[in-house]
Design a protein around this motif. Structure first.
Motif, mmCIF file in Angstrom:
data_model
loop_
_atom_site.group_PDB
_atom_site.id
_atom_site.type_symbol
_atom_site.label_atom_id
_atom_site.label_comp_id
_atom_site.label_asym_id
_atom_site.label_seq_id
_atom_site.Cartn_x
_atom_site.Cartn_y
_atom_site.Cartn_z
ATOM 1 N N ASP A 1 0.848 -1.186 0.000
ATOM 2 C CA ASP A 1 0.000 0.000 0.000
ATOM 3 C C ASP A 1 0.885 1.238 0.000
ATOM 4 O OD1 ASP A 1 -2.366 -1.545 2.225
ATOM 5 O OD2 ASP A 1 -2.517 -1.295 0.054
ATOM 6 N N GLN B 1 -6.529 2.345 2.791
ATOM 7 C CA GLN B 1 -5.300 1.674 2.384
ATOM 8 C C GLN B 1 -5.470 1.174 0.959
ATOM 9 O OE1 GLN B 1 -2.382 1.212 4.284
ATOM 10 N NE2 GLN B 1 -3.402 2.757 5.511
ATOM 11 N N SER B 2 -4.538 1.551 0.105
ATOM 12 C CA SER B 2 -4.578 1.128 -1.293
ATOM 13 C C SER B 2 -3.174 1.236 -1.873
ATOM 14 C CB SER B 2 -5.537 2.011 -2.095
ATOM 15 O OG SER B 2 -5.549 1.635 -3.464
ATOM 16 N N TRP C 1 -9.359 5.591 -5.296
ATOM 17 C CA TRP C 1 -8.414 4.516 -4.979
ATOM 18 C C TRP C 1 -8.719 3.377 -5.929
ATOM 19 C CZ3 TRP C 1 -10.615 0.156 -2.533
ATOM 20 C CH2 TRP C 1 -11.867 0.339 -1.951
ATOM 21 N N GLN D 1 -6.889 -2.986 -4.453
ATOM 22 C CA GLN D 1 -6.467 -3.458 -3.145
ATOM 23 C C GLN D 1 -5.252 -4.356 -3.301
ATOM 24 O OE1 GLN D 1 -9.501 -5.073 -0.634
ATOM 25 N NE2 GLN D 1 -11.075 -3.773 -1.518
ATOM 26 N N TYR E 1 -4.338 -4.243 -10.312
ATOM 27 C CA TYR E 1 -4.959 -4.251 -8.985
ATOM 28 C C TYR E 1 -6.470 -4.209 -9.188
ATOM 29 C CZ TYR E 1 -0.379 -3.093 -7.077
ATOM 30 O OH TYR E 1 0.941 -3.110 -6.723
ATOM 31 N N GLY F 1 -11.131 -1.909 -6.448
ATOM 32 C CA GLY F 1 -10.960 -0.526 -6.012
ATOM 33 C C GLY F 1 -12.276 0.121 -5.640
ATOM 34 N N GLU F 2 -12.230 1.435 -5.519
ATOM 35 C CA GLU F 2 -13.406 2.217 -5.145
ATOM 36 C C GLU F 2 -14.558 1.947 -6.107
ATOM 37 O OE1 GLU F 2 -14.466 6.934 -4.476
ATOM 38 O OE2 GLU F 2 -12.421 6.326 -4.885
#
Length: 142
Positions: free
Chosen positions: A74, A90-91, A104, A107, A129, A132-133
């Motif tokens: 992160d 956290q990202s 973001w 994760q 990744y 995410g959001e």
């Protein structure tokens, strides 16, 4: 369609390619930072991980959006625009748009590795990744 997170600047991409085969030990409190593909090619990006206290990697795109990221960990700091919007999560990757919106983008637990060119492994890799959001339609950003 999944949104691919790439190193947005040529300099950051070159660093990934130059250090991709480094042999640094992986800390237990971060994601596994090496991967062996079915063709036997191994990439170890742990040399690119920014330890706590160091500034995160950053790059911009041609639209003026900024990306703050760490490799296999992160980010060490949540961008100020994200804190201001109460998105201090956290990202491993954040995007701050040219309109000061913060997103973001995934994760740490959801990493996927792909070769840029399966016929030419030396071209390097891409890290994806996921989770995410949430987008407006309720789908996670990737």
């Amino acid at each position: 369609m999944h949104r691919m997170i790439k190193m947005a600047s040529t300099a950051a991409l070159c660093m990934v390619l130059m250090l991709a085969c480094a042999t640094t030990r992986v800390s237990a409190d971060t994601a596994q930072c090496s991967h062996t593909f079915p063709n036997g090619q191994t990439f170890d990006l742990s040399g690119l991980r920014r330890p706590y206290g160091q500034r995160d990697w950053y790059a911009d795109d041609r639209n003026g959006n900024m990306y703050y990221f760490n490799v296999c960990a992160d980010t060490n700091e949540v961008p100020e625009a994200c804190v201001d919007l109460q998105k201090a999560v956290q990202s491993p990757v954040f995007e701050v748009t040219n309109e000061s919106n913060c997103l973001w983008l995934g994760q740490l637990k959801s990493i996927e590795w792909e070769l840029i060119d399966e016929n030419e492994p030396a071209a390097g890799i891409e890290l994806y990744y996921f989770d995410g959001e949430q987008c407006g339609g309720g789908r996670a950003r990737d």
